[in-house]
Design an enzyme around this catalytic site. Structure first.
Site, PDB file in Angstrom:
ATOM      1  N   HIS A 123      93.982  65.670  23.683  1.00 27.81           N
ATOM      2  CA  HIS A 123      94.173  65.674  22.097  1.00 27.81           C
ATOM      3  C   HIS A 123      92.931  65.192  21.447  1.00 27.81           C
ATOM      4  O   HIS A 123      92.942  64.516  20.392  1.00 27.81           O
ATOM      5  CB  HIS A 123      95.221  64.976  21.677  1.00 27.81           C
ATOM      6  CG  HIS A 123      96.049  65.711  20.414  1.00 27.81           C
ATOM      7  ND1 HIS A 123      97.129  65.051  19.597  1.00 27.81           N
ATOM      8  CD2 HIS A 123      95.752  66.802  19.820  1.00 27.81           C
ATOM      9  CE1 HIS A 123      97.372  65.839  18.943  1.00 27.81           C
ATOM     10  NE2 HIS A 123      96.653  66.787  18.768  1.00 27.81           N
ATOM     11  N   CYS A 128      99.069  60.831  16.490  1.00 30.68           N
ATOM     12  CA  CYS A 128      98.474  60.742  17.780  1.00 30.68           C
ATOM     13  C   CYS A 128      96.894  60.824  17.883  1.00 30.68           C
ATOM     14  O   CYS A 128      96.052  59.956  18.080  1.00 30.68           O
ATOM     15  CB  CYS A 128      98.938  61.992  18.694  1.00 30.68           C
ATOM     16  SG  CYS A 128      98.277  62.306  19.986  1.00 30.68           S
ATOM     17  N   ASP A 163     104.105  57.899  21.487  1.00 31.20           N
ATOM     18  CA  ASP A 163     105.363  57.895  20.457  1.00 31.20           C
ATOM     19  C   ASP A 163     106.234  56.638  21.027  1.00 31.20           C
ATOM     20  O   ASP A 163     107.643  56.777  20.882  1.00 31.20           O
ATOM     21  CB  ASP A 163     105.984  59.371  20.670  1.00 31.20           C
ATOM     22  CG  ASP A 163     105.273  60.014  19.671  1.00 31.20           C
ATOM     23  OD1 ASP A 163     104.174  59.684  19.208  1.00 31.20           O
ATOM     24  OD2 ASP A 163     106.008  61.276  19.498  1.00 31.20           O
ATOM     25  N   ASN A 184     101.199  55.265  18.654  1.00 33.80           N
ATOM     26  CA  ASN A 184     101.643  55.201  17.082  1.00 33.80           C
ATOM     27  C   ASN A 184     103.151  54.866  17.196  1.00 33.80           C
ATOM     28  O   ASN A 184     103.786  54.434  18.433  1.00 33.80           O
ATOM     29  CB  ASN A 184     101.534  56.349  16.209  1.00 33.80           C
ATOM     30  CG  ASN A 184     102.234  57.592  17.088  1.00 33.80           C
ATOM     31  OD1 ASN A 184     101.197  58.712  17.427  1.00 33.80           O
ATOM     32  ND2 ASN A 184     103.256  57.553  17.529  1.00 33.80           N
ATOM     33  N   HIS A 236     106.954  61.367  24.197  1.00 30.03           N
ATOM     34  CA  HIS A 236     106.899  62.229  23.052  1.00 30.03           C
ATOM     35  C   HIS A 236     107.809  63.792  23.616  1.00 30.03           C
ATOM     36  O   HIS A 236     108.158  63.883  24.654  1.00 30.03           O
ATOM     37  CB  HIS A 236     105.508  62.930  23.324  1.00 30.03           C
ATOM     38  CG  HIS A 236     104.973  63.651  21.969  1.00 30.03           C
ATOM     39  ND1 HIS A 236     105.325  64.713  21.748  1.00 30.03           N
ATOM     40  CD2 HIS A 236     104.047  63.392  21.257  1.00 30.03           C
ATOM     41  CE1 HIS A 236     104.860  65.211  20.515  1.00 30.03           C
ATOM     42  NE2 HIS A 236     104.227  64.353  19.984  1.00 30.03           N
TER      43      HIS A 236
END
Ligand code: NAG
Ligand code: NAG
Ligand code: NAG
Ligand code: NAG
Ligand code: NAG
Ligand code: NAG
Ligand code: NAG
Length: 500
Positions: A116, A65, A27, A258, A204
């Protein structure tokens, strides 16, 4: 025969095999770094490495993500490797990961930080997807200090895993990225050649950082946002110190997953001058900071910027080819890789991709050369009004622009993202020729959309049951615990008996 030829391949490549370090920042706002001109960002290490390396000015990811991470790991565009962002996200079990490929040509492989990319089954964990070691968390976010997360719906569990068992003695002892820096420094001092996939937790949410980083940003527009980027800076500094002796043989990439989450009360990233941010397919959500550094980079390219589009999936073919392996992954039942080897571009400014390369950014979004087609609905998502632009020092300077945009499958938008990187002008009414070329190409890609199958049909509820048995540590549902665990390799005599 197979073994002999693999060994020959390894030996032939051995002299040239560089170490790879891929640092995934979470992020990270496009403008939240010194080398973009932000006067509040304290990022001396990132600035020096980027300015002395190759800045990738048109580097694309997914708008959030997990699809970005699975694209990196699988070498496929997100529509070919999955666009789900939930705890159930997975990499299709038949695909070879970048770690599988590098392991096959003799690399030591290490994952550190956020995964993730699947954890309901042990078969989805990093250690079963090509990594020799891993230390990190399975889900998308967690408390930086306590490693607690509730994403699986099991109530609060501790999401912290060390290769093949919960990281029993580590949770609650350090800030997340301090754990990850420590492990990263340890593994790069081990066997070579190595591949380190360091997926940091900053920047994040939750917005938390050690006080020493917050206090130096008290006068900035968003102290925690800036503090967390400075944490990244110090992790990379510590890593470069640890790499001193192997720097010449190392290729390092630092990139965001991102765009920065802008526009909410809590997450105050700035993607200036790009439009919108995380969760948006405007440039602020998917065109992100990235640079290449390391002593393996040819001196002639140091201090340059490249403007050819590069996609996160391209590291797969780039790294595997450089390592002397074959990036092709022809598993039956899954799409082939989309990744292309970008080393001729990065090492010598020789374009590798045809101008006609279709970058399938997302279902409904296609990039070809200078043009981006958005043939899907964009609109307000949570607190991210998709049409707005970050001010340079958001939130000190308010964001500008309309909240809503009229793009959809019926009314596609078209932007020339090179001539108009801020996406001010929808060119669809003015360039029907481009629209008529790109729309059928996008529709032709729809039958190739592929989410990916997990290796088992285990559910969140199964994960909760397994986690409860493991004392509240997030645990894959089919995990079979040995009778006793060593607490740490260095302290073999100290064991904890798990009753289940
Ligand atoms: C869950 O953990 C968070 C910290 O991450 C804490 O604020 C919250 O109170 C916890 N909830 C419960 C029910 O324990
Ligand atoms: C580590 O996590 C376990 C399981 O949730 C918990 O019982 C323990 O208190 C945690 N330790 C620390 C130091 O936070
Ligand atoms: C960097 O290394 C120093 C010295 O070991 C350590 O004190 C610091 O916590 C490390 N920084 C991070 C972010 O891990
Ligand atoms: C790295 O290579 C350069 C020449 O390219 C050389 O001057 C330097 O000594 C090397 N450093 C190490 C640590 O090997
Ligand atoms: C790379 O090549 C292009 C096209 O020839 C040129 O415009 C650009 O300036 C070059 N960039 C670098 C960093 O050498
Ligand atoms: C969206 O754009 C199309 C084409 O320009 C127009 O016909 C339509 O009325 C617009 N819809 C809205 C809600 O503005
Ligand atoms: C999971 O369930 C689906 C739908 O019932 C089935 O097609 C698939 O084969 C199952 N996968 C496994 C690994 O059992």
């Amino acid at each position: 025969m197979v073994v002999a030829s693999t060994l020959t391949t390894i030996m032939a490549a051995a002299a040239l095999q560089p170490n790879f370090v891929f640092v995934h920042v979470d992020d990270w706002g496009y403008y939240n770094v010194g080398f973009r001109g932000n006067p509040f960002a304290k990022t001396p290490t990132l600035d020096a490495l980027a300015e002395g390396g190759v800045i990738l000015d048109r580097y694309y990811t997914y708008k959030y993500c997990s699809p970005t991470r699975r694209s990196f790991l699988s070498g496929r565009f997100p529509p070919h490797s999955g666009e789900d962002n939930s705890a159930a996200s997975t990499i299709d079990y038949r695909m070879a990961t970048i770690a599988d490929k590098l392991s096959a040509v003799g690399y030591a492989t290490h994952q550190v930080g956020k995964w993730h990319a699947g954890h309901f089954s042990v078969l989805q964990t990093p250690a079963q997807r090509g990594f020799d070691t891993s230390l990190g968390y399975f889900n998308g976010a967690e408390d930086h200090w306590l490693q607690i997360d509730a994403e699986d719906g099991c109530g609060n569990v501790t999401d912290f895993w060390d290769t093949d068992a919960p990281a029993f003695d580590l949770n609650g002892t350090l800030y997340g990225d301090e754990h990850f820096a420590e492990r990263a420094v340890e593994v790069v001092r081990g066997d070579t050649p190595f591949f380190l996939y360091l997926a940091l937790q900053c920047a994040h949410e939750p917005m938390e950082a050690p006080e020493r980083f917050v206090e130096i940003h008290e006068d900035s527009p968003a102290p925690y946002e800036y503090a967390m980027v400075s944490v990244v800076d110090q992790v990379v500094e510590n890593l470069t110190v640890a790499l001193e002796d192997s720097w010449n043989a190392t290729l390092m990439v630092v990139a965001s997953d991102n765009g920065g989450p802008a526009f909410s009360d809590q997450m105050l990233a700035s993607n200036y001058p790009l439009r919108a941010g995380k969760y948006s397919v405007f440039e602020g959500g998917i065109r992100v900071n990235a640079f290449v550094t390391g002593g393996f980079l040819p001196p002639a390219m140091r201090g340059t910027r490249l403007r050819d589009p590069i996609h996160v999936c391209d590291w797969y073919a780039t790294f595997v080819s450089l390592a002397g392996g074959s990036p092709a992954d022809d598993a039956p039942g899954v799409p082939p890789i989309d990744s292309i080897d970008q080393w001729p571009l990065i090492s010598a400014n020789q374009s590798t991709a045809a101008d006609s390369r279709e970058i399938f950014l997302a279902t409904g979004v296609l990039l070809v050369g200078d043009w981006k087609l958005i043939a899907t609905s964009v609109g307000k998502q949570g607190s991210n009004p998709e049409g707005k632009w970050s001010g340079p020092l958001y939130p000190a300077v308010p964001a500008v622009g309309p909240d809503t945009v009229n793009c959809s499958a019926s009314y596609p938008c078209l932007y020339n993202v090179v001539a108009d990187p801020r996406e001010r002008t929808n060119m669809a009414p003015y360039r029907p020729d481009i629209l008529a070329d790109m729309l059928p190409r996008l529709w032709a890609l729809y039958p190739t959309v592929f989410e990916g199958q997990p290796p088992t049909n285990l559910t969140k509820a199964d994960v909760c049951a397994a986690s409860a048995k493991m004392g509240g540590y997030l645990t894959p549902a089919d995990y079979v615990a040995p009778f006793a665990f060593s607490f740490k390799e260095e302290e073999e005599e100290e064991v904890v008996v798990v009753d289940y």
